[in-house]
Design a protein around this motif. Structure first.
Motif, PDB file in Angstrom:
ATOM      1  N   LEU A 216     -38.185 -21.061  49.702  1.00  0.00           N
ATOM      2  CA  LEU A 216     -38.063 -19.868  50.531  1.00  0.00           C
ATOM      3  C   LEU A 216     -37.450 -20.123  51.905  1.00  0.00           C
ATOM      4  N   GLU A 217     -37.803 -21.182  52.590  1.00  0.00           N
ATOM      5  CA  GLU A 217     -37.372 -21.354  53.980  1.00  0.00           C
ATOM      6  C   GLU A 217     -35.980 -21.955  54.106  1.00  0.00           C
ATOM      7  N   CYS A 218     -35.709 -23.068  53.454  1.00  0.00           N
ATOM      8  CA  CYS A 218     -34.428 -23.743  53.686  1.00  0.00           C
ATOM      9  C   CYS A 218     -33.567 -23.847  52.425  1.00  0.00           C
ATOM     10  N   GLY A 219     -34.066 -23.380  51.313  1.00  0.00           N
ATOM     11  CA  GLY A 219     -33.281 -23.414  50.093  1.00  0.00           C
ATOM     12  C   GLY A 219     -33.493 -24.659  49.251  1.00  0.00           C
ATOM     13  N   ASP A 220     -34.128 -25.699  49.812  1.00  0.00           N
ATOM     14  CA  ASP A 220     -34.425 -26.894  49.033  1.00  0.00           C
ATOM     15  C   ASP A 220     -35.618 -26.635  48.113  1.00  0.00           C
ATOM     16  N   THR A 221     -35.715 -27.416  47.054  1.00  0.00           N
ATOM     17  CA  THR A 221     -36.811 -27.283  46.105  1.00  0.00           C
ATOM     18  C   THR A 221     -37.826 -28.389  46.343  1.00  0.00           C
ATOM     19  N   PHE A 222     -39.092 -28.028  46.426  1.00  0.00           N
ATOM     20  CA  PHE A 222     -40.172 -28.973  46.677  1.00  0.00           C
ATOM     21  C   PHE A 222     -41.303 -28.760  45.694  1.00  0.00           C
ATOM     22  N   ARG A 223     -41.968 -29.830  45.346  1.00  0.00           N
ATOM     23  CA  ARG A 223     -43.190 -29.704  44.552  1.00  0.00           C
ATOM     24  C   ARG A 223     -44.380 -29.462  45.458  1.00  0.00           C
ATOM     25  N   GLN A 224     -44.245 -29.918  46.697  1.00  0.00           N
ATOM     26  CA  GLN A 224     -45.298 -29.707  47.687  1.00  0.00           C
ATOM     27  C   GLN A 224     -44.657 -29.521  49.048  1.00  0.00           C
ATOM     28  N   LEU A 225     -45.122 -28.531  49.777  1.00  0.00           N
ATOM     29  CA  LEU A 225     -44.627 -28.317  51.131  1.00  0.00           C
ATOM     30  C   LEU A 225     -45.539 -29.071  52.088  1.00  0.00           C
ATOM     31  N   SER A 226     -45.027 -30.115  52.674  1.00  0.00           N
ATOM     32  CA  SER A 226     -45.827 -30.916  53.592  1.00  0.00           C
ATOM     33  C   SER A 226     -45.849 -30.265  54.974  1.00  0.00           C
ATOM     34  N   THR A 227     -46.855 -30.607  55.726  1.00  0.00           N
ATOM     35  CA  THR A 227     -46.948 -30.130  57.101  1.00  0.00           C
ATOM     36  C   THR A 227     -45.747 -30.619  57.901  1.00  0.00           C
ATOM     37  N   ARG A 228     -45.327 -31.845  57.627  1.00  0.00           N
ATOM     38  CA  ARG A 228     -44.165 -32.412  58.317  1.00  0.00           C
ATOM     39  C   ARG A 228     -42.918 -31.561  58.069  1.00  0.00           C
ATOM     40  N   HIS A 229     -42.690 -31.179  56.829  1.00  0.00           N
ATOM     41  CA  HIS A 229     -41.518 -30.362  56.524  1.00  0.00           C
ATOM     42  C   HIS A 229     -41.629 -28.983  57.167  1.00  0.00           C
TER      43      HIS A 229
ATOM     44  N   SER B  33     -47.304 -27.607  43.787  1.00  0.00           N
ATOM     45  CA  SER B  33     -47.240 -27.174  42.398  1.00  0.00           C
ATOM     46  C   SER B  33     -48.491 -27.628  41.647  1.00  0.00           C
ATOM     47  N   ARG B  34     -48.748 -26.993  40.544  1.00  0.00           N
ATOM     48  CA  ARG B  34     -49.907 -27.375  39.730  1.00  0.00           C
ATOM     49  C   ARG B  34     -49.778 -28.799  39.219  1.00  0.00           C
ATOM     50  N   THR B  35     -48.564 -29.201  38.864  1.00  0.00           N
ATOM     51  CA  THR B  35     -48.386 -30.574  38.357  1.00  0.00           C
ATOM     52  C   THR B  35     -48.627 -31.601  39.463  1.00  0.00           C
ATOM     53  N   ALA B  36     -48.173 -31.316  40.689  1.00  0.00           N
ATOM     54  CA  ALA B  36     -48.404 -32.244  41.797  1.00  0.00           C
ATOM     55  C   ALA B  36     -49.893 -32.335  42.118  1.00  0.00           C
ATOM     56  N   THR B  37     -50.570 -31.207  42.111  1.00  0.00           N
ATOM     57  CA  THR B  37     -52.004 -31.185  42.374  1.00  0.00           C
ATOM     58  C   THR B  37     -52.766 -31.934  41.290  1.00  0.00           C
ATOM     59  N   ALA B  38     -52.397 -31.718  40.043  1.00  0.00           N
ATOM     60  CA  ALA B  38     -53.071 -32.397  38.932  1.00  0.00           C
ATOM     61  C   ALA B  38     -52.859 -33.905  39.002  1.00  0.00           C
TER      62      ALA B  38
END
Length: 79
Positions: free
Chosen positions: A4-17, A42-47
């Protein structure tokens, strides 16, 4: 996955990003209408993270470390 913000795809949005975009998790959710109970990973990253935690059992290591520290402090007071 989020883009949503920069167009890149992430499995997890870090606080740093999020900080790079002058956001925090709360403001990101508010900006894009994401419920506060929905994780920013994402669910896979959390799992995967949950499974790794179960394998390494850090909570047991932390407890034994606290016991060792208490024992050392007690021994130091006696000396």
């Amino acid at each position: 996955m989020s883009r949503l913000e920069c167009g890149d795809t992430f499995r997890q949005l870090s606080t740093r990003h999020l900080r790079i975009h002058d956001l925090n998790p709360r403001s990101y959710r508010a900006k894009y209408g994401i419920p506060r109970t929905q994780p920013l990973s994402s669910r896979t990253a959390t799992a995967r993270r949950r499974e790794l935690a179960r394998q390494i059992r850090l909570w047991e290591q932390a407890a034994s470390g606290r016991r060792a520290a208490k024992a050392a402090a007690k021994k130091a007071r006696k000396s």
